[in-house]
Write a protein that holds these residues in place. Structure first.
Motif, PDB file in Angstrom:
ATOM      1  N   ILE A 239       0.864  -1.187   0.000  1.00 37.99           N
ATOM      2  CA  ILE A 239       0.000   0.000   0.000  1.00 37.99           C
ATOM      3  C   ILE A 239       0.894   1.229   0.000  1.00 37.99           C
ATOM      4  CG2 ILE A 239      -1.819   1.269   1.188  1.00 37.99           C
ATOM      5  CD1 ILE A 239      -2.658  -1.375   2.478  1.00 37.99           C
ATOM      6  N   LYS A 240       0.728   2.057  -1.028  1.00 41.96           N
ATOM      7  CA  LYS A 240       1.568   3.232  -1.197  1.00 41.96           C
ATOM      8  C   LYS A 240       0.699   4.468  -1.402  1.00 41.96           C
ATOM      9  CE  LYS A 240       5.683   1.339  -1.162  1.00 41.96           C
ATOM     10  NZ  LYS A 240       6.692   1.718  -0.167  1.00 41.96           N
ATOM     11  N   PRO A 241       1.261   5.651  -1.159  1.00 46.00           N
ATOM     12  CA  PRO A 241       0.512   6.887  -1.430  1.00 46.00           C
ATOM     13  C   PRO A 241       0.086   6.967  -2.890  1.00 46.00           C
ATOM     14  CG  PRO A 241       2.488   7.343  -0.137  1.00 46.00           C
ATOM     15  CD  PRO A 241       2.582   5.916  -0.557  1.00 46.00           C
ATOM     16  N   GLY A 242      -1.011   7.638  -3.124  1.00 48.53           N
ATOM     17  CA  GLY A 242      -1.492   7.792  -4.491  1.00 48.53           C
ATOM     18  C   GLY A 242      -2.407   6.683  -4.953  1.00 48.53           C
ATOM     19  N   GLY A 243      -2.825   5.836  -4.030  1.00 50.88           N
ATOM     20  CA  GLY A 243      -3.770   4.774  -4.386  1.00 50.88           C
ATOM     21  C   GLY A 243      -3.147   3.505  -4.902  1.00 50.88           C
ATOM     22  N   VAL A 244      -1.833   3.336  -4.743  1.00 47.83           N
ATOM     23  CA  VAL A 244      -1.169   2.099  -5.173  1.00 47.83           C
ATOM     24  C   VAL A 244      -1.444   1.009  -4.148  1.00 47.83           C
ATOM     25  CG1 VAL A 244       1.033   0.998  -5.690  1.00 47.83           C
ATOM     26  CG2 VAL A 244       0.626   3.365  -6.399  1.00 47.83           C
ATOM     27  N   ARG A 245      -2.150  -0.032  -4.575  1.00 49.17           N
ATOM     28  CA  ARG A 245      -2.521  -1.123  -3.678  1.00 49.17           C
ATOM     29  C   ARG A 245      -2.493  -2.429  -4.458  1.00 49.17           C
ATOM     30  NH1 ARG A 245      -7.695  -0.996  -2.582  1.00 49.17           N
ATOM     31  NH2 ARG A 245      -7.649  -1.828  -0.458  1.00 49.17           N
ATOM     32  N   PHE A 246      -1.667  -3.369  -4.017  1.00 42.71           N
ATOM     33  CA  PHE A 246      -1.685  -4.687  -4.638  1.00 42.71           C
ATOM     34  C   PHE A 246      -1.208  -5.735  -3.655  1.00 42.71           C
ATOM     35  CE2 PHE A 246       2.406  -2.797  -5.769  1.00 42.71           C
ATOM     36  CZ  PHE A 246       3.330  -3.822  -5.627  1.00 42.71           C
TER      37      PHE A 246
ATOM     38  N   GLN B 177     -12.152 -14.285  -4.617  1.00 42.21           N
ATOM     39  CA  GLN B 177     -13.074 -13.987  -3.528  1.00 42.21           C
ATOM     40  C   GLN B 177     -12.334 -13.493  -2.286  1.00 42.21           C
ATOM     41  OE1 GLN B 177     -15.387 -17.536  -2.937  1.00 42.21           O
ATOM     42  NE2 GLN B 177     -16.564 -17.273  -4.826  1.00 42.21           N
ATOM     43  N   TYR B 178     -11.098 -13.936  -2.127  1.00 36.86           N
ATOM     44  CA  TYR B 178     -10.285 -13.536  -0.985  1.00 36.86           C
ATOM     45  C   TYR B 178      -9.399 -12.332  -1.292  1.00 36.86           C
ATOM     46  CZ  TYR B 178     -11.601 -17.730   1.596  1.00 36.86           C
ATOM     47  OH  TYR B 178     -12.305 -18.693   2.272  1.00 36.86           O
ATOM     48  N   GLN B 179      -9.446 -11.865  -2.507  1.00 33.30           N
ATOM     49  CA  GLN B 179      -8.614 -10.741  -2.929  1.00 33.30           C
ATOM     50  C   GLN B 179      -9.280  -9.432  -2.509  1.00 33.30           C
ATOM     51  OE1 GLN B 179      -6.939 -11.088  -6.905  1.00 33.30           O
ATOM     52  NE2 GLN B 179      -7.092  -8.872  -7.203  1.00 33.30           N
ATOM     53  N   SER B 180      -8.599  -8.679  -1.650  1.00 34.27           N
ATOM     54  CA  SER B 180      -9.183  -7.455  -1.092  1.00 34.27           C
ATOM     55  C   SER B 180      -8.762  -6.196  -1.836  1.00 34.27           C
ATOM     56  CB  SER B 180      -8.792  -7.328   0.383  1.00 34.27           C
ATOM     57  OG  SER B 180      -7.376  -7.258   0.520  1.00 34.27           O
ATOM     58  N   MET B 181      -7.886  -6.330  -2.806  1.00 27.39           N
ATOM     59  CA  MET B 181      -7.389  -5.188  -3.565  1.00 27.39           C
ATOM     60  C   MET B 181      -7.623  -5.425  -5.054  1.00 27.39           C
ATOM     61  SD  MET B 181      -3.868  -4.317  -1.511  1.00 27.39           S
ATOM     62  CE  MET B 181      -3.914  -4.120   0.271  1.00 27.39           C
ATOM     63  N   PRO B 182      -7.554  -4.385  -5.854  1.00 22.38           N
ATOM     64  CA  PRO B 182      -7.841  -4.563  -7.286  1.00 22.38           C
ATOM     65  C   PRO B 182      -6.868  -5.475  -8.019  1.00 22.38           C
ATOM     66  CG  PRO B 182      -7.938  -2.236  -6.664  1.00 22.38           C
ATOM     67  CD  PRO B 182      -7.355  -2.962  -5.505  1.00 22.38           C
ATOM     68  N   LEU B 183      -5.656  -5.625  -7.486  1.00 20.09           N
ATOM     69  CA  LEU B 183      -4.596  -6.314  -8.212  1.00 20.09           C
ATOM     70  C   LEU B 183      -3.846  -7.261  -7.290  1.00 20.09           C
ATOM     71  CD1 LEU B 183      -2.794  -6.594 -10.785  1.00 20.09           C
ATOM     72  CD2 LEU B 183      -1.546  -4.567  -9.982  1.00 20.09           C
ATOM     73  N   CYS B 184      -3.610  -8.475  -7.758  1.00 20.52           N
ATOM     74  CA  CYS B 184      -2.796  -9.443  -7.023  1.00 20.52           C
ATOM     75  C   CYS B 184      -1.883 -10.162  -8.004  1.00 20.52           C
ATOM     76  CB  CYS B 184      -3.682 -10.452  -6.292  1.00 20.52           C
ATOM     77  SG  CYS B 184      -2.760 -11.717  -5.369  1.00 20.52           S
TER      78      CYS B 184
END
Length: 248
Positions: free
Chosen positions: A111-118, A145-152
């Motif tokens: 999780i990074k600033p600017g909405g970066v989430r994977f 189903q277990y993925q809580s972020m847009p990208l994995c």
């Protein structure tokens, strides 16, 4: 920010070196690894040393990392060649390296600033310690189903693949580049640096450009013959050398 996502390096020094040269050409800023740094091939120490020297943002534990590090684990589920490589690797690495492998997490959220989430996992998010495989959209559906972020990003199958969930539908496809769109979930298998199994003998890795919000797959030729000879010289099964020439 541009990330290089490496996975299933499997002690293949020649492939790792070639991949890192390509990553430098692509002006990668940071590295993550989705597991299996060791196993199968003949340079576990060198690959760990190089990877750690990159100061990666995260390294996830793969099943080979787990079994090399945990000397008490019986090698159930490994074919004879893979099991022999695990035993050989245990004898080659230092205690400090074994402890480093042992301490790797099974999953990691970035999780990074600017909405970066994977997210990162080697096998599946629903039960990352059990080393399940995602081979198709049906097996991907549970993981999503277990993925809580847009990208994995994941690995384990050694075959690059893109799974996308839009509303209730999951699709599976090969990919070269994909843009991450709102209200979708993306599960990306980045393939294998050190032992590709999709019929393409070139090393595989992915990049994630957080500015453009795109994920790209890269294939890199490397010195397979040298890697094969080192496997044979180490006394590892000849099948491990042969399969590199077929990408299987």
């Amino acid at each position: 920010m541009k990330y290089a996502i490496l996975g299933d390096i499997h002690s293949n020094l020649e492939a790792l070196t070639a991949v890192l040269a390509r990553a430098a050409e692509l002006k990668v800023d940071s590295y993550v690894c989705i597991g299996d740094v060791v196993g199968y091939n003949s340079n576990p120490h060198e690959c760990m040393e190089i990877l750690r020297g990159l100061k990666p943002e995260a390294v996830i534990k793969g099943n080979h990392d787990d079994y090399v590090a945990n000397l008490q684990l019986e090698l159930y589920g490994f074919n004879p060649q893979a099991a022999q490589a695990v035993k050989w690797t245990r004898s080659q690495i230092s205690e400090e390296e074994r402890l480093w492998l042992e301490d790797l997490p099974y999953t990691k959220d970035i999780i990074k600033p600017g909405g970066v989430r994977f997210q990162l996992v080697h096998g599946t998010l629903d039960n990352p310690r059990m080393w399940g495989y995602i081979f198709d959209r049906y097996s991907a559906e549970t993981c999503l189903q277990y993925q809580s972020m847009p990208l994995c990003f994941c690995g384990h199958t050694h075959t690059p693949m893109l799974y996308v969930k839009s509303q209730q539908e999951v699709t599976a496809s090969s990919f070269e580049e994909v843009r991450i769109m709102p209200n979708h979930k993306y599960l990306v298998n980045v393939g294998s640096v050190g032992q590709p199994r999709d019929g393409d003998i070139r090393a595989s890795f992915a990049t994630y450009d957080t500015k453009d919000n795109t994920v790209a797959l890269h294939r890199v030729p490397y010195d397979i013959e040298t890697c094969q000879q080192k496997i044979l010289d180490a006394g590892l099964p000849s099948r491990l050398a042969e399969r590199l020439g077929y990408g299987c």
